[in-house]
Design a protein around this motif. Structure first.
Motif, short mmCIF file in Angstrom:
data_model
loop_
_atom_site.label_atom_id
_atom_site.label_comp_id
_atom_site.label_asym_id
_atom_site.label_seq_id
_atom_site.Cartn_x
_atom_site.Cartn_y
_atom_site.Cartn_z
N VAL A 185 0.84 -1.20 0.00
CA VAL A 185 0.00 0.00 0.00
C VAL A 185 0.88 1.24 0.00
O VAL A 185 1.79 1.36 0.82
CB VAL A 185 -0.91 0.03 1.24
N SER A 186 0.60 2.15 -0.92
CA SER A 186 1.23 3.47 -0.94
C SER A 186 0.11 4.51 -0.95
O SER A 186 -0.99 4.24 -1.43
CB SER A 186 2.13 3.63 -2.18
N ILE A 187 0.38 5.69 -0.41
CA ILE A 187 -0.68 6.67 -0.19
C ILE A 187 -0.23 8.06 -0.62
O ILE A 187 0.86 8.51 -0.24
CB ILE A 187 -1.09 6.72 1.31
N ILE A 188 -1.07 8.72 -1.40
CA ILE A 188 -0.80 10.09 -1.84
C ILE A 188 -2.04 10.94 -1.57
O ILE A 188 -3.15 10.54 -1.90
CB ILE A 188 -0.47 10.17 -3.34
N ARG A 189 -1.81 12.11 -1.00
CA ARG A 189 -2.88 13.10 -0.86
C ARG A 189 -2.55 14.25 -1.81
O ARG A 189 -1.48 14.86 -1.72
CB ARG A 189 -3.01 13.60 0.57
N TYR A 190 -3.47 14.54 -2.71
CA TYR A 190 -3.25 15.60 -3.69
C TYR A 190 -3.85 16.90 -3.18
O TYR A 190 -5.04 16.97 -2.89
CB TYR A 190 -3.86 15.23 -5.04
N ARG A 194 0.48 21.04 -4.02
CA ARG A 194 1.44 19.95 -4.21
C ARG A 194 0.82 18.64 -3.74
O ARG A 194 -0.10 18.65 -2.92
CB ARG A 194 2.73 20.20 -3.42
N PRO A 195 1.33 17.51 -4.21
CA PRO A 195 0.94 16.22 -3.61
C PRO A 195 1.74 15.98 -2.33
O PRO A 195 2.88 16.47 -2.18
CB PRO A 195 1.31 15.19 -4.68
N PHE A 196 1.17 15.21 -1.41
CA PHE A 196 1.86 14.76 -0.21
C PHE A 196 1.91 13.24 -0.25
O PHE A 196 0.88 12.58 -0.36
CB PHE A 196 1.11 15.20 1.05
N VAL A 197 3.09 12.66 -0.18
CA VAL A 197 3.25 11.22 -0.13
C VAL A 197 3.20 10.80 1.34
O VAL A 197 4.11 11.10 2.11
CB VAL A 197 4.56 10.77 -0.81
N LEU A 198 2.14 10.11 1.73
CA LEU A 198 1.93 9.73 3.12
C LEU A 198 2.48 8.36 3.45
O LEU A 198 2.63 8.02 4.63
CB LEU A 198 0.43 9.76 3.45
N SER A 218 -10.15 21.20 12.67
CA SER A 218 -9.04 22.11 12.42
C SER A 218 -9.33 22.93 11.17
O SER A 218 -9.82 22.41 10.17
CB SER A 218 -7.73 21.33 12.24
N ARG A 219 -9.00 24.22 11.26
CA ARG A 219 -9.19 25.07 10.10
C ARG A 219 -7.88 25.30 9.36
O ARG A 219 -7.80 26.15 8.49
CB ARG A 219 -9.80 26.41 10.53
N ARG A 220 -6.85 24.55 9.73
CA ARG A 220 -5.58 24.69 9.03
C ARG A 220 -5.72 24.18 7.61
O ARG A 220 -6.35 23.15 7.36
CB ARG A 220 -4.48 23.86 9.74
N ARG A 221 -5.13 24.88 6.66
CA ARG A 221 -5.17 24.43 5.27
C ARG A 221 -4.44 23.11 5.15
O ARG A 221 -3.28 22.99 5.48
CB ARG A 221 -4.51 25.47 4.36
N ARG A 222 -5.14 22.08 4.66
CA ARG A 222 -4.56 20.74 4.60
C ARG A 222 -3.58 20.59 3.44
O ARG A 222 -2.94 19.57 3.30
CB ARG A 222 -5.67 19.69 4.51
N ASP A 223 -3.49 21.61 2.56
CA ASP A 223 -2.50 21.52 1.50
C ASP A 223 -1.25 22.34 1.82
O ASP A 223 -0.41 22.56 0.97
CB ASP A 223 -3.09 21.93 0.15
N ASP A 224 -1.15 22.82 3.08
CA ASP A 224 0.08 23.44 3.55
C ASP A 224 0.91 22.39 4.27
O ASP A 224 0.38 21.52 4.96
CB ASP A 224 -0.21 24.57 4.53
N ALA A 225 2.24 22.48 4.13
CA ALA A 225 3.12 21.60 4.89
C ALA A 225 3.27 22.17 6.30
O ALA A 225 3.40 23.37 6.49
CB ALA A 225 4.49 21.53 4.22
N VAL A 227 5.09 23.25 9.42
CA VAL A 227 6.46 23.59 9.82
C VAL A 227 6.83 22.80 11.07
O VAL A 227 6.08 22.76 12.04
CB VAL A 227 6.58 25.11 10.08
N GLY A 228 7.97 22.13 11.02
CA GLY A 228 8.40 21.29 12.14
C GLY A 228 7.94 19.86 12.05
O GLY A 228 8.37 19.02 12.82
N GLY A 229 7.04 19.56 11.11
CA GLY A 229 6.64 18.17 10.90
C GLY A 229 5.26 17.82 11.37
O GLY A 229 4.72 16.79 11.00
N GLY A 230 4.65 18.66 12.22
CA GLY A 230 3.27 18.38 12.64
C GLY A 230 3.18 17.35 13.73
O GLY A 230 4.16 16.75 14.19
N ALA A 231 1.93 17.10 14.17
CA ALA A 231 1.66 16.19 15.29
C ALA A 231 1.21 14.82 14.86
O ALA A 231 0.98 13.95 15.69
CB ALA A 231 0.61 16.81 16.21
#
Length: 240
Positions: A185-190, A194-198, A218-225, A227-231
């Motif tokens: 299984v490989s996972i990509i969120r478009y 940009r795409p994110f390889v999960l 959460s109201r954070r934009r899900r297509d933003d990376a 900073v710091g890597g997230g939780a």
């Protein structure tokens, strides 16, 4: 921005025989391949799949059935020939150990973007049509089911590797650095930017975290990376 789960078909009779099956009809999953496909289905049983699309070749359709049969709601996979195996032309049906002696083999390994299989398809054309198909289905799923939708695509090793390379922003000549096993299984969120390889080439672990809560917290934009890597998955933090 929907998420696509890319699954390579389970192990086939051609895999165990060491033969490049290509688009040869009548190549089915072996017993191990059926078990691998079933294991993927169990991993995805807790994920609400909005759609399922598969290569028309038997080994992929069999894999897709093992997965969709474990969904809590009825789901039937549709076929798309653009997700089919590369057309290996005259290489199709030949033993891998024999092909490894061909001069073209070195180019396949070192510069796949320059390869056109004799009587068949170029690897660049394979990537172009597969990436276009995934992005097309992704847009359709998003329009029909929303940006948080998760959907399934069942395809082949080289095809999935080429899709992952595109998502990673890697040149096709580097795609041989990516490994995709049978039943993996490989996972990509478009996203819009940009795409994110999960995940790539995963074989175990619950994937229910891919299904979002019914009400986003959460109201954070899900297509933003982040900073710091997230939780990580399941975290309720975000920008206000």
């Amino acid at each position: 921005m929907p998420t696509v789960i890319l699954v390579r078909h389970g192990r086939s009779s051609a895999n165990t025989a060491g033969v490049l099956a290509g688009r040869t009809p009548g190549v089915h999953l072996d017993d191990t391949g059926v078990q691998q496909a079933g294991a993927v289905g169990e991993r995805l049983a807790g994920v609400r799949l909005a759609a399922a699309v598969t290569s028309p070749l038997e080994r992929c359709r069999e894999t897709a059935r093992e997965i969709t049969s474990r969904q809590p709601a009825a789901l039937r996979a549709t076929t798309d020939k653009q997700l089919s195996e590369c057309d290996y032309g005259e290489w199709q049906g030949r033993p891998i150990k024999e092909l490894a002696k061909e001069k073209l083999w070195r180019t396949v390994q070192a510069q796949p973007s320059a390869v056109t299989f004799p009587g068949g398809e170029s690897m660049r054309a394979m990537q172009d049509r597969a990436v276009a198909a995934v992005r097309r289905h992704n847009s359709r799923v998003g329009a029909e089911h929303g940006d948080d939708a998760v959907w399934l695509a069942v395809s082949h090793g080289d095809v999935i590797k080429s899709i992952l390379a595109d998502a990673l922003g890697s040149h096709l000549d580097l795609f041989q650095r990516i490994h995709v096993d049978p039943g993996s299984v490989s996972i990509i969120r478009y996203g819009e930017t940009r795409p994110f390889v999960l995940g790539t080439n995963t074989h175990a672990g619950d994937l229910s975290w891919l299904t979002p809560p019914k009400k986003a917290r959460s109201r954070r934009r899900r297509d933003d990376a982040e900073v710091g890597g997230g939780a990580g998955p399941g975290a309720q933090t975000g920008r206000s």
